[in-house]
Motif scaffolding. Structure first.
Motif, PDB file in Angstrom:
ATOM      1  N   GLN A 129      15.813 -77.405  41.329  1.00  0.00           N
ATOM      2  CA  GLN A 129      16.095 -75.762  41.579  1.00  0.00           C
ATOM      3  C   GLN A 129      15.001 -74.681  41.096  1.00  0.00           C
ATOM      4  O   GLN A 129      14.998 -74.804  40.127  1.00  0.00           O
ATOM      5  N   ARG A 130      14.933 -74.009  41.873  1.00  0.00           N
ATOM      6  CA  ARG A 130      14.417 -72.396  41.295  1.00  0.00           C
ATOM      7  C   ARG A 130      15.344 -71.144  40.111  1.00  0.00           C
ATOM      8  O   ARG A 130      15.754 -71.736  40.654  1.00  0.00           O
ATOM      9  N   LYS A 132      15.949 -68.536  39.459  1.00  0.00           N
ATOM     10  CA  LYS A 132      15.866 -67.286  39.521  1.00  0.00           C
ATOM     11  C   LYS A 132      15.930 -66.092  38.654  1.00  0.00           C
ATOM     12  O   LYS A 132      16.559 -65.711  37.695  1.00  0.00           O
ATOM     13  N   VAL A 133      15.851 -64.875  38.953  1.00  0.00           N
ATOM     14  CA  VAL A 133      16.173 -63.470  37.831  1.00  0.00           C
ATOM     15  C   VAL A 133      17.959 -63.778  37.652  1.00  0.00           C
ATOM     16  O   VAL A 133      17.551 -62.893  36.697  1.00  0.00           O
ATOM     17  N   ASP A 134      18.401 -64.004  38.170  1.00  0.00           N
ATOM     18  CA  ASP A 134      19.802 -63.849  37.565  1.00  0.00           C
ATOM     19  C   ASP A 134      19.761 -64.702  36.391  1.00  0.00           C
ATOM     20  O   ASP A 134      20.685 -64.584  35.358  1.00  0.00           O
ATOM     21  N   ASP A 135      19.493 -66.029  36.677  1.00  0.00           N
ATOM     22  CA  ASP A 135      19.340 -66.349  35.291  1.00  0.00           C
ATOM     23  C   ASP A 135      18.432 -66.169  34.192  1.00  0.00           C
ATOM     24  O   ASP A 135      19.001 -66.125  33.099  1.00  0.00           O
ATOM     25  N   THR A 160       8.961 -73.278  38.375  1.00  0.00           N
ATOM     26  CA  THR A 160       9.737 -73.030  39.913  1.00  0.00           C
ATOM     27  C   THR A 160      10.605 -71.169  39.519  1.00  0.00           C
ATOM     28  O   THR A 160      11.445 -70.635  40.794  1.00  0.00           O
ATOM     29  N   THR A 162      10.944 -67.996  40.457  1.00  0.00           N
ATOM     30  CA  THR A 162      10.636 -67.362  41.588  1.00  0.00           C
ATOM     31  C   THR A 162       9.737 -65.275  41.003  1.00  0.00           C
ATOM     32  O   THR A 162      10.625 -65.316  39.210  1.00  0.00           O
ATOM     33  N   ALA A 165      11.324 -63.287  38.669  1.00  0.00           N
ATOM     34  CA  ALA A 165      12.275 -63.979  37.448  1.00  0.00           C
ATOM     35  C   ALA A 165      11.049 -64.178  36.223  1.00  0.00           C
ATOM     36  O   ALA A 165      11.365 -63.936  35.872  1.00  0.00           O
TER      37      ALA A 165
END
Length: 369
Positions: A129-130, A132-135, A160, A162, A165
């Protein structure tokens, strides 16, 4: 955000022999005023070096309430260690959030938490799983909650992330917070943005003395591979094939497919000579290995075939390659086509394509290699 539940072995595993010097260096920096441990670390290198084992052990020790009297690892009994064991530590955040901390690399065998024959254990880069910026944004409250003591963020498979991110994390790295440590783990550090790598200190976990690696692999295997005694030369070959990563070498030796390398060559030669149909070969190999294992085997064999085409020596010196050397070697275009076919099948596997269809397709491609 808390740590996922996992076996306590992840955090309290023995220190690997090639990591003792680095461990002593880091723990000394933590315990000696002014407690200078870098706020951002990168544990990177090929799979099987033991970098995850080191990171999770370090995480447990840093959080341990008794670390000053337990210099070689977390005590395992204090409140902090109990939180780790239960997966509810309030001072540890892990991304991706459902990524279970694993003290080994994807090809390691020690402390393996999944059945090695389980088809659901495909931990390849394609299935990750990548981040992401929200993570990364969700980490902000955890990072910036002042006065909460030591806090640690671990980013598994940092490659991984982005671009968005990475840029969000960059802001955090540029404005380090007191008592907050960010640790990145990556099998493919070249895929991490240079701006990120320039702001973290890489742990030299990839420097393993050859003798230490040989001794470790020999001891771990008990001098036996596929129920047969192995020589020091064969152990050295395993390490060569594993790019010098000891636990990857162990995983290779204990895989279902490593002992079938000569059989793979025989099948390939029979297919090329039209002495065996691709359908018959597919049916046979389906009874021997699942398609993921056969692809792993094929990737290893293809690497050495390519070396022969380029006029280089084979790395698998225990195989009789005379039949291949005496026949017409495939050209680089054919090798590239076969490699692409394997990648296509890997991608198709993520869509639950059946083994038989994948095997039939791969054997047809192998027959024209």
């Amino acid at each position: 955000m808390t740590a996922p539940i996992n076996s306590d072995a992840v955090y309290f595993a023995p220190l690997l022999p090639w990591q003792t010097a680095l461990w002593a260096q880091l723990t000394s920096r933590v315990l000696t005023p002014p407690h200078q441990l870098p706020h951002a670390l990168l544990a990177a290198g090929t799979s099987g070096l033991g970098k995850r084992a080191f990171v999770w052990r370090l995480v447990a020790w840093l959080l341990c309430r008794e670390r000053e009297t337990h210099l070689r690892g977390a005590c395992g009994v204090c409140e902090s260690c109990q939180w780790l064991k239960s997966g509810t530590h309030p001072s540890l955040a892990v991304l991706p959030q459902q990524q279970m901390p694993i003290a080994i690399d994807s090809q390691d065998t020690a402390l393996k938490t999944r059945d090695k024959k389980s088809k659901s254990s495909k931990a390849s880069t394609e299935t990750l799983q990548r981040i992401k910026v929200d993570d990364i944004r969700e980490l902000q409250p955890f990072i910036y909650q002042g006065g909460q003591g030591l806090r640690i963020c671990v980013l598994e498979h940092a490659e991984t992330m982005t671009v968005a991110a990475s840029n969000a994390l960059l802001k955090t790295l540029e404005e380090p917070q007191s008592q907050v440590h960010v640790i990145l783990i990556s099998d493919h550090p070249a895929q991490i943005l240079p701006t990120i790598k320039s702001r973290v200190q890489q742990l030299p976990l990839y420097r393993i003395e050859t003798r230490l690696a040989l001794d470790y692999v020999t001891t771990a295997l008990g001098g036996v591979v596929n129920h047969e005694r192995v020589s020091s030369d064969e152990i050295a070959q395993l390490l060569t094939l594993a790019e010098g990563a000891p636990m990857a070498a162990i995983g290779l030796a204990q895989s279902d497919w490593y002992g079938k390398r000569a059989l793979w060559l025989t099948t390939w030669q029979a297919l090329r000579a039209h002495k065996r149909s691709s359908t018959a070969a597919s049916d046979y190999w389906q009874s021997q290995l699942d398609i993921d294992a056969f692809i792993a085997l094929s990737e290893l064999m293809l690497t050495d075939i390519q070396r022969l085409v380029l006029g280089l020596n084979m790395r698998q010196t225990d195989l009789d390659m005379s039949a291949i050397k005496d026949s017409m070697l495939p050209d680089t275009l054919s090798i590239a086509d076969f490699a692409q076919k394997m990648q296509q099948i890997k991608a198709a596997r993520l869509q639950n394509v059946q083994d038989k269809f994948a095997y039939d397709s791969l054997m047809q491609a192998l027959s024209v290699l």
